[in-house]
Write an enzyme that holds these catalytic residues in place. Structure first.
Site, PDB file in Angstrom:
ATOM      1  N   GLN A 179       0.842  -1.200   0.000  1.00  0.00           N
ATOM      2  CA  GLN A 179       0.000   0.000   0.000  1.00  0.00           C
ATOM      3  C   GLN A 179       0.876   1.247   0.000  1.00  0.00           C
ATOM      4  O   GLN A 179       1.268   1.747   1.058  1.00  0.00           O
ATOM      5  CB  GLN A 179      -0.953   0.008   1.192  1.00  0.00           C
ATOM      6  N   PHE A 180       1.164   1.750  -1.194  1.00  0.00           N
ATOM      7  CA  PHE A 180       2.037   2.917  -1.326  1.00  0.00           C
ATOM      8  C   PHE A 180       1.455   4.159  -0.673  1.00  0.00           C
ATOM      9  O   PHE A 180       2.195   5.069  -0.296  1.00  0.00           O
ATOM     10  CB  PHE A 180       2.358   3.193  -2.801  1.00  0.00           C
ATOM     11  N   THR A 181       0.137   4.212  -0.468  1.00  0.00           N
ATOM     12  CA  THR A 181      -0.472   5.405   0.118  1.00  0.00           C
ATOM     13  C   THR A 181      -0.063   5.627   1.572  1.00  0.00           C
ATOM     14  O   THR A 181      -0.253   6.722   2.108  1.00  0.00           O
ATOM     15  CB  THR A 181      -2.009   5.362   0.006  1.00  0.00           C
TER      16      THR A 181
END
Length: 149
Positions: A78-80
């Site tokens: 999850q890059f966010t």
């Protein structure tokens, strides 16, 4: 690396309507990889996750780790999690590692987790994933290898 660690009674991830990862009792991990992260960050996080005592013992005290209960682990990229939200209202993801760095580091993280012998499942890096979970407790912990907190 940043991780959101959730104690779950079950969790699954779907891609295109098909389950690609599914676990029972254990941990669902959301993993964000910063552009400055290295294998040492993954190694630190693996040890913290595997030894984090957030499962109840016979007295219902949080004294047991996922290893102690022979739990299962679901890893979701999850890059966010690497969002910079200090300026304005639209988060920036410029510090998130690019796929050429993030994919091998995420794969390394999963491999190191699976060396514990625990069932380890994952989503698909970069895919549009639908994650379901039943948060047990709820118990949710956030860790960051950069600050070691």
């Amino acid at each position: 690396m940043k991780a959101v660690i959730q104690r779950v009674s079950e969790s699954s991830v779907k891609v295109d309507g098909k389950i690609v990862g599914e676990i029972g009792k254990g941990l669902m991990l959301l993993i964000g990889i910063d552009e400055n992260d290295e294998k040492a960050d993954a190694d630190w996080l693996v040890q913290k996750v595997l030894n984090l005592r957030i499962f109840g013992d016979e007295d219902d005290k949080l004294n047991l780790s996922v290893k102690d209960i022979n739990g299962e682990i679901l890893c979701i990229s999850q890059f966010t999690l690497i969002a910079d939200y200090k300026k304005g209202n639209r988060p920036s993801f410029i510090r998130a590692a690019k796929p050429d760095k993030a994919i091998p580091l995420f794969e390394y993280f999963k491999e190191e987790i699976s060396k514990s012998g625990l069932k380890t499942e994952s989503g698909i890096f970069g895919a549009d994933m639908k994650v379901s979970l039943i948060n047990d407790g709820p118990v949710t912990i956030v860790m960051d290898s950069i600050t070691k907190a």
